[in-house]
Design an enzyme around this catalytic site. Structure first.
Site, PDB file in Angstrom:
ATOM      1  N   VAL A  63      43.406  50.071  38.402  1.00  0.00           N
ATOM      2  CA  VAL A  63      43.962  49.861  39.741  1.00  0.00           C
ATOM      3  C   VAL A  63      43.317  48.603  40.313  1.00  0.00           C
ATOM      4  CG1 VAL A  63      44.273  50.825  42.036  1.00  0.00           C
ATOM      5  CG2 VAL A  63      44.198  52.345  40.051  1.00  0.00           C
ATOM      6  N   ASP A  80      39.006  51.840  39.235  1.00  0.00           N
ATOM      7  CA  ASP A  80      39.517  51.511  40.560  1.00  0.00           C
ATOM      8  C   ASP A  80      38.829  50.256  41.085  1.00  0.00           C
ATOM      9  OD1 ASP A  80      40.707  51.532  43.016  1.00  0.00           O
ATOM     10  OD2 ASP A  80      39.615  53.260  43.793  1.00  0.00           O
ATOM     11  N   GLU A  81      39.582  49.150  41.154  1.00  0.00           N
ATOM     12  CA  GLU A  81      39.054  47.863  41.631  1.00  0.00           C
ATOM     13  C   GLU A  81      37.727  47.506  40.944  1.00  0.00           C
ATOM     14  OE1 GLU A  81      40.819  46.055  43.525  1.00  0.00           O
ATOM     15  OE2 GLU A  81      42.116  47.348  44.705  1.00  0.00           O
ATOM     16  N   PRO A  82      37.671  47.516  39.617  1.00  0.00           N
ATOM     17  CA  PRO A  82      36.397  47.340  38.922  1.00  0.00           C
ATOM     18  C   PRO A  82      35.785  45.950  39.011  1.00  0.00           C
ATOM     19  CG  PRO A  82      38.189  47.300  37.345  1.00  0.00           C
ATOM     20  CD  PRO A  82      38.792  47.671  38.664  1.00  0.00           C
TER      21      PRO A  82
END
Length: 223
Positions: free
Chosen positions: A93, A62-64
Site C-alpha cells: 500500500v 503499508d507505506e513502507p
C-alpha cells in the site's frame, strides 16, 4: 530469533535460519548492534526480514518507504523485488507511484473505492497518455496556470516545481509553451517530454488533485 521461535522453529533451527536471512538482507555485520543504532533503511530491512521465513506466504506492507532517503528506498524496494519470484503474495500500500512500478498488478483507489486495476503497463495504456510535458517555472501563479492550460487538451496538473501538461504532439507543443510563457515574463527553468508515471495515470483516471478536481481545458476531458 524471537519471531522464529514464535513460528515454531527450534533454537538451533532458528539460529541457522536467522543467520541465512541476515546475510541475505545485508545485516550480518550489524547483527549484534542495538536496533536503536540502525539507520532508517536498516530498520526497514529488518522489519521485512521475517518475510523470508519459508512458511510466510502473505506479506502486507503499508507505506513502507515513507521517510526513507532515495538510497535506502532503492535498497528496500530491491529487497521486495527479490521476493517476487518466490511463492509469496506481497500487498504493498503506497501513495508513491514509483514504488508501485515494481508490482505485477496495481489497483488505483480513490475515496475508498477501487477505480481501476492492471499491470503498470496496462494502466498507462488505459489512461491514453503517451507523453507528458514537464514544465518547471521560476514562479507558479494563476496567470501561469491559465497560459499552460491552453496547451493541455487532456489536462494540467500542478506539481512540486511546476506543472505537468497532458497533451498530444508534445514535441510540437513545447516550443509554443516556451514562447507563451516568455510573453508573460515567466522564466522557464526546464521543459522535458516524459513518459507517463503511475501518478500521472492516477490523476488522469480519478480527476483528483489533493481532493480537488484536476484542471481541465475546455476542449478536452478525462475518460
Amino acid at each position: 530469533m524471537y519471531f522464529a521461535r514464535l513460528m515454531g522453529y527450534s533454537k538451533d533451527e532458528a539460529k541457522e535460519l536467522v543467520s541465512e536471512i541476515l546475510e541475505r538482507i545485508g545485516l550480518s555485520k550489524d547483527a549484534d548492534k542495538r536496533v536503536s543504532k540502525y539507520s532508517g533503511g536498516m530498520r526497514k530491512r529488518l522489519e521485512v526480514a521475517t518475510a523470508f521465513f519459508p512458511n510466510i506466504k502473505i506479506l502486507i506492507l503499508d507505506e513502507p518507504t515513507t521517510g526513507l532517503d532515495p538510497s535506502a528506498r532503492r535498497e528496500f524496494l530491491g529487497l521486495i523485488q527479490e521476493m517476487k519470484g518466490e511463492d509469496k503474495t506481497i500487498l504493498l500500500v503506497t501513495h508513491i507511484g514509483a514504488d508501485a512500478e515494481i508490482a505485477s498488478k496495481v489497483g488505483l483507489m480513490n475515496e475508498g473505492k477501487l477505480v481501476v486495476e492492471g499491470s503498470p503497463g496496462e494502466l498507462k495504456r488505459k489512461s491514453g497518455l503517451k507523453h507528458v510535458l514537464s514544465v518547471e517555472t521560476q514562479i507558479k501563479s494563476e496567470k501561469v496556470k491559465a497560459v499552460l492550460s491552453k496547451f493541455g487538451e487532456k489536462g494540467l496538473l500542478e506539481a512540486d516545481r511546476g506543472y505537468r501538461i497532458y497533451c498530444e504532439n508534445a514535441e510540437n507543443v513545447s516550443p509554443e509553451i516556451v514562447r507563451a510563457l516568455d510573453k508573460i515574463g515567466c522564466k522557464i527553468m526546464k521543459v522535458e517530454i516524459e513518459k507517463p508515471t503511475l501518478e500521472d495515470v492516477f490523476f488522469k483516471m480519478t480527476k483528483k488533485e489533493n481532493g480537488d478536481e484536476i484542471d481541465e481545458c475546455d476542449n478536452g476531458n478525462f475518460q
